[in-house]
Design a protein around this motif. Structure first.
Motif, short mmCIF file in Angstrom:
data_model
loop_
_atom_site.label_atom_id
_atom_site.label_comp_id
_atom_site.label_asym_id
_atom_site.label_seq_id
_atom_site.Cartn_x
_atom_site.Cartn_y
_atom_site.Cartn_z
N ALA A 141 7.54 6.24 0.16
CA ALA A 141 7.80 5.23 1.23
C ALA A 141 7.08 5.61 2.39
O ALA A 141 6.89 4.59 3.44
CB ALA A 141 8.97 4.54 1.28
N THR A 142 6.75 6.75 2.78
CA THR A 142 6.36 7.29 3.83
C THR A 142 4.89 7.36 3.91
O THR A 142 4.28 7.87 3.39
CB THR A 142 6.85 8.72 4.18
OG1 THR A 142 8.33 8.67 4.15
CG2 THR A 142 6.48 9.31 5.73
N PRO A 143 4.06 6.58 4.96
CA PRO A 143 2.69 6.70 5.17
C PRO A 143 2.31 7.85 6.01
O PRO A 143 3.07 8.44 6.50
CB PRO A 143 2.48 5.43 5.97
CG PRO A 143 3.53 5.20 6.73
CD PRO A 143 4.72 5.58 5.99
N VAL A 163 5.61 -1.50 2.55
CA VAL A 163 6.14 -0.79 1.35
C VAL A 163 6.84 -1.59 0.70
O VAL A 163 7.71 -2.47 0.69
CB VAL A 163 7.21 0.14 2.26
CG1 VAL A 163 7.95 1.11 1.39
CG2 VAL A 163 6.52 1.01 3.24
N ASP A 172 1.08 -1.15 0.07
CA ASP A 172 -0.09 -0.01 -0.11
C ASP A 172 0.73 1.36 -0.10
O ASP A 172 0.44 2.51 -0.05
CB ASP A 172 -1.08 0.11 1.30
CG ASP A 172 -0.48 -0.48 2.55
OD1 ASP A 172 -1.22 -0.93 3.43
OD2 ASP A 172 0.89 -0.51 2.74
N ARG A 173 2.18 1.08 -0.13
CA ARG A 173 3.12 2.26 -0.35
C ARG A 173 4.12 1.73 -1.51
O ARG A 173 4.74 0.65 -1.09
CB ARG A 173 3.90 2.48 0.93
CG ARG A 173 2.88 3.35 2.03
CD ARG A 173 2.04 4.53 1.50
NE ARG A 173 2.81 5.67 1.08
CZ ARG A 173 2.42 6.90 0.73
NH1 ARG A 173 0.99 7.10 0.44
NH2 ARG A 173 2.99 7.54 0.50
N ALA A 187 2.10 0.26 7.07
CA ALA A 187 2.09 0.19 5.77
C ALA A 187 3.00 -1.20 5.39
O ALA A 187 3.99 -1.56 5.95
CB ALA A 187 2.29 1.28 4.97
N SER A 212 7.48 2.91 -3.30
CA SER A 212 8.48 3.82 -3.52
C SER A 212 8.79 4.16 -4.94
O SER A 212 9.54 5.06 -4.84
CB SER A 212 10.00 3.48 -2.58
OG SER A 212 10.23 2.31 -3.52
#
Length: 746
Positions: free
Chosen positions: A256-258, A266, A238-239, A264, A241
């Motif tokens: 990559a940062t929720p 990544v 759900d992430r 998450a 990069s």
């Protein structure tokens, strides 16, 4: 003048000894040793075949695990989503369809699951692992079976350092467009690689080319359900990069940062190209997010579930280890073959370069206006020796061609125990100047020595009983003896029966491989062989080296090397043409070349001490023997690697570069062949079959040479084998020989 340090051999005694009946050598009464050799022949043939088969198997296995076969790197257009449950489309990145369930899971807040796809990579995976260890973080690696098989030590390091490993298929295909059996195969092969690399199996699976749960469609959903029925959790993300785009370190960290402290899964990559930005971003991303209260865990740690990686024991473990061992062996074998290909490339190009340069030098030297071998032409009579065993079909043409010589000759036919009336045919011709000497079958060297003992003249010409001379052949052949340093002369042997495909291939080989070589060796002063079909010797030179020896099966190569070591010059007379009957079947060609190859190896081994000797012998040993070994033994043995890697490249890639390289080598050969045909004033028409010759004929010569090696290494002994002749070779008509311009006269 040639060195006189060698002790003169009692040639008459040697000749008498050679002429004694040798029942063990009689074709109709083979010795026990010969019968044993015949029984061992299939074994040697089988060893040759098994070695070739093993080589091909190693290459296939190498290509298979290097992800260049069965892979599908195309991302297909998205399909409809009618069949996908809404809770899957709106759910988390972990999908559980085991046991008929339809569940999705999310990672809890402040927990991040870093996942790395497509590895392990020998360059970037260790750097990723180092960064993770530096910041005390765990991750989940979705590895392909091919990369796991190639770099098992990296997968073991992942497991040892507390990371989790999942499957990313074996060959990275899009399973949405493949059958269930293909999916099973990808899973089982991936598990086999994991078992061999780290002694584990995994229940985590990430489909290639997957992204978010919301992107699930009617093509990928059935695969997900089936994968679940096989006991796997499907892990998406759900992430993303998007590090594969190489957008820069800042963009990778942002992607990559929720938001809002959410958990998450990544997606990153530790393989598939330059991952320098990923490594740099990771070194910044980990401490930054840890400072915000995030924990970096494996997937099962984040879900508070048992580990997805379980130990493998028993047969499954040993199968995996055997698989990894096979891959290592295949990689090692391929490295050796690649090195061999590099060697043969250097040898082939080097040989062709030398042939073109030195043959041109030879042609300029011998064709310049006013060129003569000595102050006066050679006009004294010559003794021509014709050893014959069962040559009834050919001997009349051979003898009659000699009687038409424009140089005074004495013709001696040595009948070596023929059973088909060869001697009677010659005697029945009643030709002047022709004598027949009979002996019990003792082999060609003994027959030549018997002829030498009966010869009246100092210059000796030797030819085969199936060969036809032109009227000028003897005269051209003996002219180099005007130089007192010359001990032997090689003539220009040509294929007389070149109207068949196999005859045309041998014609190319004779013109390009033999005669162009002889020009080169002449300039280098290390001619390895005086052809048995057309060669001349100074009698005193022969006597100094003990005459023709039966120590090897290549008596012509043996005596030529002996002459070099005794200080004599051996030269090539291109105008001394002789037309010989080449083998017309694969079996006969095999027998002939097997004897030639094995005999050449024997001669090289016999004269090996020349490498450490001084004077003319040392010169030949340190120049001639290495060149002969490289160009006549090693290069032909390795040459089929060109064709093997052609097939390898066509199947596994890169196809375009492979085809281009093969045609480049073929073009070099074609240029050399065309130049050789031009020098020999031959029609270029047979060169049409050159590509086919390189594909088929070269493989036959390779197996023959390989079998010769096996015979030598296993201590076998090869017997003389008589080739069946048809007697259809004659001197070509003038319009069959091209003029100096290189094109055939009309």
């Amino acid at each position: 003048m040639p060195s006189r340090t060698r002790r003169r051999t009692d040639h008459k005694a040697r000749t008498d000894r050679k002429a004694r009946p040798d029942h063990a050598a009689r074709p109709d009464r083979p010795s026990r040793k010969a019968r044993t050799d015949r029984r061992r022949f299939p074994l040697r043939y089988a060893l040759s075949f098994l070695l070739l088969l093993a080589t091909l198997a190693m290459l296939i296995l190498h290509g298979y695990v290097h992800n260049e076969i069965l892979a599908d790197f195309r991302v297909r257009p998205e399909a409809a989503t009618d069949q996908v449950p809404r809770k899957i489309l709106d759910g988390g990145p972990v999908i559980d369809t085991r046991g008929g369930r339809t569940d999705s899971l999310r990672v809890p807040k402040h927990r991040l699951v870093l996942t790395f796809d497509d590895g392990p990579d020998p360059t970037w995976t260790p750097k990723v692992l180092d960064i993770l260890a530096k910041h005390h973080a765990h991750a989940t690696f979705f590895v392909t079976g091919t990369m796991t098989s190639r770099y098992p030590e990296l997968v073991k390091r992942m497991v040892d350092e507390g990371h989790e490993v999942g499957l990313h298929t074996f060959n990275h295909p899009d399973l949405s467009y493949h059958s269930r059996s293909r999916a099973d195969w990808e899973l089982s092969q991936g598990q086999l690689a994991l078992a061999g690399a780290a002694g584990i199996r995994s229940s985590l699976f990430r489909p290639p080319y997957s992204s978010f749960a919301s992107a699930m469609d009617d093509r990928s959903w059935p695969v997900t359900k089936y994968i679940g029925s096989r006991g796997y959790l499907t892990v998406l993300n759900d992430r993303d990069s998007e590090d594969w785009r190489k957008p820069g370190v800042d963009a990778i960290v942002r992607g990559a940062t929720p938001a809002g402290g959410k958990g998450a899964v990544v997606l990153m990559h530790d393989s598939g190209g330059d991952r320098g930005e990923t490594v740099a971003a990771l070194d910044r991303y980990l401490p930054e997010l840890q400072g915000k209260g995030y924990r970096f865990q494996t997937l099962t740690e984040a879900l508070d579930a048992p580990s997805a990686d379980t130990p493998v024991t028993g047969a499954a473990l040993w199968k995996g280890r055997a698989w990894i061992a096979l891959i290592k062996a295949a990689d090692g074998a391929t490295d050796v073959l690649v090195a061999g290909l590099a060697v043969v490339g250097v040898l082939v190009i080097g040989r062709f370069g030398l042939m073109l340069l030195l043959s041109a030098t030879h042609a300029r030297r011998t064709r310049r206006r006013g060129f003569r071998w000595g102050p006066e032409p050679v006009t004294r009579p010559v003794s021509v020796l014709v050893p014959a065993y069962n040559e009834a079909k050919c001997i009349e043409s051979t003898v009659r061609s000699l009687t038409e010589s424009d140089h005074p000759v004495e013709i001696i036919v040595i009948d070596d125990g023929s059973t088909d009336g060869t001697a009677r045919i010659v005697e029945g011709l009643g030709l002047p100047g022709v004598r027949v000497v009979r002996q019990l079958n003792a082999g060609k060297p003994a027959a030549l020595n018997r002829g030498l003992a009966n010869a009246s003249h100092d210059l000796i010409v030797m030819m085969d009983g199936d060969t036809v001379f032109e009227p000028s052949t003897v005269r051209e052949l003996v002219q180099p003896f005007a130089d007192h340093r010359v001990g032997a002369v090689a003539g220009n042997a040509k294929v007389g029966n070149k109207d068949t495909l196999i005859g045309a291939w041998q014609h190319i080989e004779y013109v390009m491989g033999f005669n162009l070589d002889r020009r080169m060796y002449d300039v280098l002063r290390c001619m390895p062989t005086i052809p048995g079909a057309v060669g001349a010797f100074r009698r005193s030179a022969l006597e100094r080296v003990g005459g023709m020896s039966d120590d090897t099966l290549a008596e012509d190569t043996d005596v030529t090397m002996a002459l070099h070591r005794d200080g004599w010059r051996v030269v090539y007379a291109e105008k001394a043409r002789a037309w010989t009957e080449a083998p017309e079947s694969v079996q006969q060609l095999w027998s002939q070349r097997y004897r030639w190859s094995y005999g050449t190896m024997q001669a090289i081994w016999k004269h090996r001490r020349a490498v450490v000797e001084r004077g003319p012998s040392g010169r030949f040993g340190r120049i001639g023997l290495p060149l002969v070994s490289l160009f006549m033994v090693l290069a032909p043995l390795l040459a089929p690697l060109i064709d093997i890697f052609l097939v390898y490249g066509l199947v596994f890639g890169p196809t375009g570069r492979t085809i281009g390289s093969w045609f480049a080598i073929l073009a070099i050969q074609a240029v050399c062949a065309a130049y050789a045909f031009f020098l020999d004033r031959e029609r270029l028409t047979p060169l049409i079959s050159l590509p086919l010759q390189q594909i088929l004929y070269r493989q036959l010569m390779y197996v023959v040479l390989l079998q010769s090696w096996i015979t030598a290494l296993t201590g076998g002994r090869l017997r003389w084998q008589k080739l069946r002749r048809k007697g259809g070779v004659g001197v070509p008509q003038p319009d069959a020989v091209a003029p100096a311009g290189g094109r055939a006269a009309r």
